[in-house]
Design a protein around this motif. Structure first.
Motif, PDB file in Angstrom:
ATOM      1  N   ASP A  15       0.836  -1.207   0.000  1.00 37.16           N
ATOM      2  CA  ASP A  15       0.000   0.000   0.000  1.00 37.16           C
ATOM      3  C   ASP A  15       0.866   1.251   0.000  1.00 37.16           C
ATOM      4  N   ARG A  18       1.843   2.277  -3.313  1.00 36.91           N
ATOM      5  CA  ARG A  18       0.781   2.965  -4.069  1.00 36.91           C
ATOM      6  C   ARG A  18       0.700   4.426  -3.658  1.00 36.91           C
ATOM      7  N   GLU A  19       0.933   4.685  -2.363  1.00 36.59           N
ATOM      8  CA  GLU A  19       0.812   6.055  -1.854  1.00 36.59           C
ATOM      9  C   GLU A  19       1.985   6.934  -2.278  1.00 36.59           C
ATOM     10  N   LYS A  21       4.720   8.011  -4.828  1.00 38.56           N
ATOM     11  CA  LYS A  21       5.123   7.913  -6.247  1.00 38.56           C
ATOM     12  C   LYS A  21       6.655   7.829  -6.279  1.00 38.56           C
ATOM     13  N   ARG A 432       7.061  -2.096  -7.248  1.00 35.99           N
ATOM     14  CA  ARG A 432       7.097  -1.242  -8.441  1.00 35.99           C
ATOM     15  C   ARG A 432       7.034  -2.089  -9.702  1.00 35.99           C
ATOM     16  N   SER A 435       5.216  -7.325  -7.879  1.00 35.46           N
ATOM     17  CA  SER A 435       5.177  -7.893  -6.527  1.00 35.46           C
ATOM     18  C   SER A 435       5.398  -9.398  -6.516  1.00 35.46           C
TER      19      SER A 435
END
Ligand code: BF8
Ligand code: SF4
Length: 609
Positions: A15, A18-19, A21, A432, A435
């Motif tokens: 997560d 995702r938060e 960049k 990135r 996974s």
């Protein structure tokens, strides 16, 4: 989970990725921060500066950055090796009561290979071998003794190019010196130093770490086990051992099997003690003791989120700081054990060879005592079978038994085309990228095209989760590879151990050259390497030592500095002239597989097979 943090919540790495960049600076472009006139971001085209304040060009900055990353990766592998050798020397001196010299046959073989004498007493022999190994770190001049393990043609080439490492520490230090502001400013010259440093990792630190651990804990043989979070047991005291140095985990595994620990666990309402591995420590104890694997790098926090982990032990490398915040939400005790690494919020119980037994006992007691503190437990059910334990010895054995086994048989199968070639798939799992999911796509394609795949590190664990590390996976192999695997009873994807054990792949490639029929140098072999989801600097060191050894390597995710066309021309093409191998970059796993297959076919054509 509600824990204050930078985001106001505790969330696992997937997560967070995702938060956050990825920083646009530094990946493809040349970003330098080695002095305080910068940081400077330079580019060869478009808007922006063409050179840094000091005049440094993008290709120099990119090469300098890569050289520094390789030096860090080499330092990590080799400092780990030093730790293992120091324990080995303590065992030889009789001052490490929790350990013994397990594979004495390998010790004698090593001693003979290294010219360390023929003493009958294994402790004397171990002292000699340990002394030689320790000497490899601090050697100031001359050649790394272990470089002699490379095929003669390769060694000649290294000598011609001035690439034979001196001491391991010396190469790391020189790389840091040369990349300091205002020292080495020519990209190719920097890349050669990066290679010399990486070779000190591959043929030095990594060979030493693998060899010594085999003598201390046993040379791996094929064994079956299981991987994924489902190996955690709801009714047992679960201990996850995570990191890279298997020293304390080895003692812990042995003590956990003791009746005393089972009785103690029963006294607190548990059925027993269950140990599971994480990351490369997992690969180590899996290879030698079939201890199940909780999972790869990206799942470390998720293991704690099951609520079923009483104790997580961490030492060095690839340990996320986020573990402390996650553990604080559960009953899990997070314990650091290396003198080199601490995490705020974790308890520190330091490993030392002299007191390993007492430390392991103390930690087992702490885990058992923590069992009654459990709250909600939610363990995902999946756990997948795998076969592990492949190295140059066990593959030789699989190729025809202990005495008749020979890499000649592997070469013959490559020459007659049943096997087209060999690919090493190594490195990490990276949010990135996919996974961990890239590995299955890539490896299935390779295997379907009759390429035998060797895997290590978290790439190996990702493949295992995908069901590729069992003999039955030969069903999805091409007809030639399938036939060979079925005849030998081996999977088409061979698990060769931890990241440091990439040295096993080097040794196997050297054996293939020695066995004849596939050219005289490693660069003649129809072999390629790749790290589709690399994240650690160690992966770059590994890639560079494979390339310096003549084996081309594909990288996924991104290639640092590749926006500099001059630098890209060097790393993707120019190096071939000197090394007979170069990097290639391909983030798409299918396309990466196609590039590897094309490379293998090109090598076959050059060999006339
Ligand atoms: O040395 S594969 S994430 S655990 S760096 Fe780390 Fe990468 Fe896993 Fe092992 Ni290797
Ligand atoms: Fe900028 Fe040169 Fe300093 Fe790098 S070394 S930060 S390019 S001035």
């Amino acid at each position: 989970m509600d824990k204050p943090g930078t985001t106001g919540r505790v969330i696992p790495a997937l997560d967070r990725a995702r938060e956050i960049k990825p920083c646009p600076l530094g990946a493809g472009e040349s970003c330098c921060r080695v002095c305080a006139m910068g940081p400077c971001r330079v580019t060869e085209s478009g808007k922006g500066a063409r050179v840094g304040v000091c005049g440094a060009t993008p290709d120099t900055i990119a090469a300098r950055n890569l050289c520094r990353m390789i030096a860090a990766g080499t330092a990590a592998h080799s400092d780990h090796a030093r730790e293992v050798v120091q324990t080995f020397c303590a065992v030889a001196r009789g001052t490490a009561p929790g350990f013994e010299l397990c594979d004495r046959e390998k010790l004698s073989r090593l001693a003979a290979q290294l010219g360390c004498g023929k003493a009958e007493d294994p402790a004397v022999l171990a002292r000699e071998v340990g002394k030689l190994f320790l000497g490899e770190f601090g050697r100031q001049e001359g050649e790394l003794a272990l470089a002699a393990l490379a095929p003669p043609r390769r060694l000649e080439r290294w000598r011609r190019l001035g690439l034979v490492p001196r001491g391991i520490d010396r190469e790391v230090v020189e790389s840091l010196h040369r990349t300091h502001m205002g020292v080495d400013q020519e990209a190719l010259h920097l890349l050669h130093q990066g290679t010399r440093t990486a070779l000190a990792d591959g043929w030095g630190g990594s060979v030493i770490a693998t060899a010594v651990r085999d003598v201390l804990f046993g040379t791996p043989r094929p064994v079956r086990s299981r991987v994924d979070l489902g190996v955690l047991k709801p009714d047992c005291v679960n201990i996850v051992v995570h990191g890279h140095e298997p020293l304390l985990p080895e003692v812990l595994v042995r003590l956990a099997a003791d009746g005393e620990m089972t009785a103690r666990a029963r006294a607190v309402g548990a059925a027993g003690v269950n140990i599971a591995g994480m990351c490369c420590t997992a690969n180590e104890i899996l290879m030698r003791h079939d201890v199940p694997v909780a999972s790869h790098f990206l799942q470390q926090e998720l293991a704690i989120i099951t609520g079923a982990v009483e104790l997580m032990l961490v030492d060095v490398q690839c340990v996320m700081q986020g573990l402390a915040a996650v553990a604080a939400c559960y009953h899990t005790r997070l314990v650091t054990t290396s003198e080199k690494a601490r995490i705020k919020g974790a308890r520190h119980v330091e490993f030392s060879p002299a007191t390993a037994l007492d430390t392991a006992r103390e930690l087992l007691y702490a885990a058992i005592d923590n069992f009654p503190n459990r709250r909600r437990v939610d363990i995902p059910p999946q756990a997948v079978e795998l076969v592990t334990g492949f190295g140059q010895e066990s593959i030789r054995h699989a190729l025809g038994g202990r005495f008749r086994g020979s890499y000649r048989m592997l070469n013959e199968n490559i020459i007659n085309g049943w096997i087209r070639g060999v690919a090493g798939v190594v490195g990490c799992t990276n949010p990135r990228a996919a996974s961990g999911a890239s590995h299955g796509v890539l490896v299935r394609e390779l295997v379907a095209n009759d390429v035998l795949v060797l895997v290590t590190g978290c790439a190996a664990l990702a493949c295992a989760r995908d069901g590729l590390l069992v003999p039955e996976a030969a069903d999805s192999a091409g007809p030639g590879l399938r036939e060979v695997c079925e005849a030998l009873g081996i999977p088409p994807v061979l698990h060769c151990g931890s990241c440091v054990d990439n040295s096993r792949i080097l040794m196997m490639a050297a054996e293939m050259v020695r066995a004849g029929g596939l050219g005289e140098d490693l660069s003649d072999l129809p072999v390629a390497g790749c790290a589709p989801e690399w994240m650690s600097e160690k992966a770059l060191a590994v890639g560079q030592y494979f390339i310096g050894s003549g084996i081309s390597v594909g990288l996924g995710v991104y290639f640092p500095g590749a926006d500099s066309k001059e630098f890209a021309a060097q790393v993707f093409e120019g190096l071939t002239q000197d090394y007979g191998a170069a990097w290639f970059f391909e983030p798409d796993p299918q396309a990466l597989a196609r590039k590897i297959l094309a490379h293998i076919e090109e090598k076959r054509r050059a060999l006339g097979i």
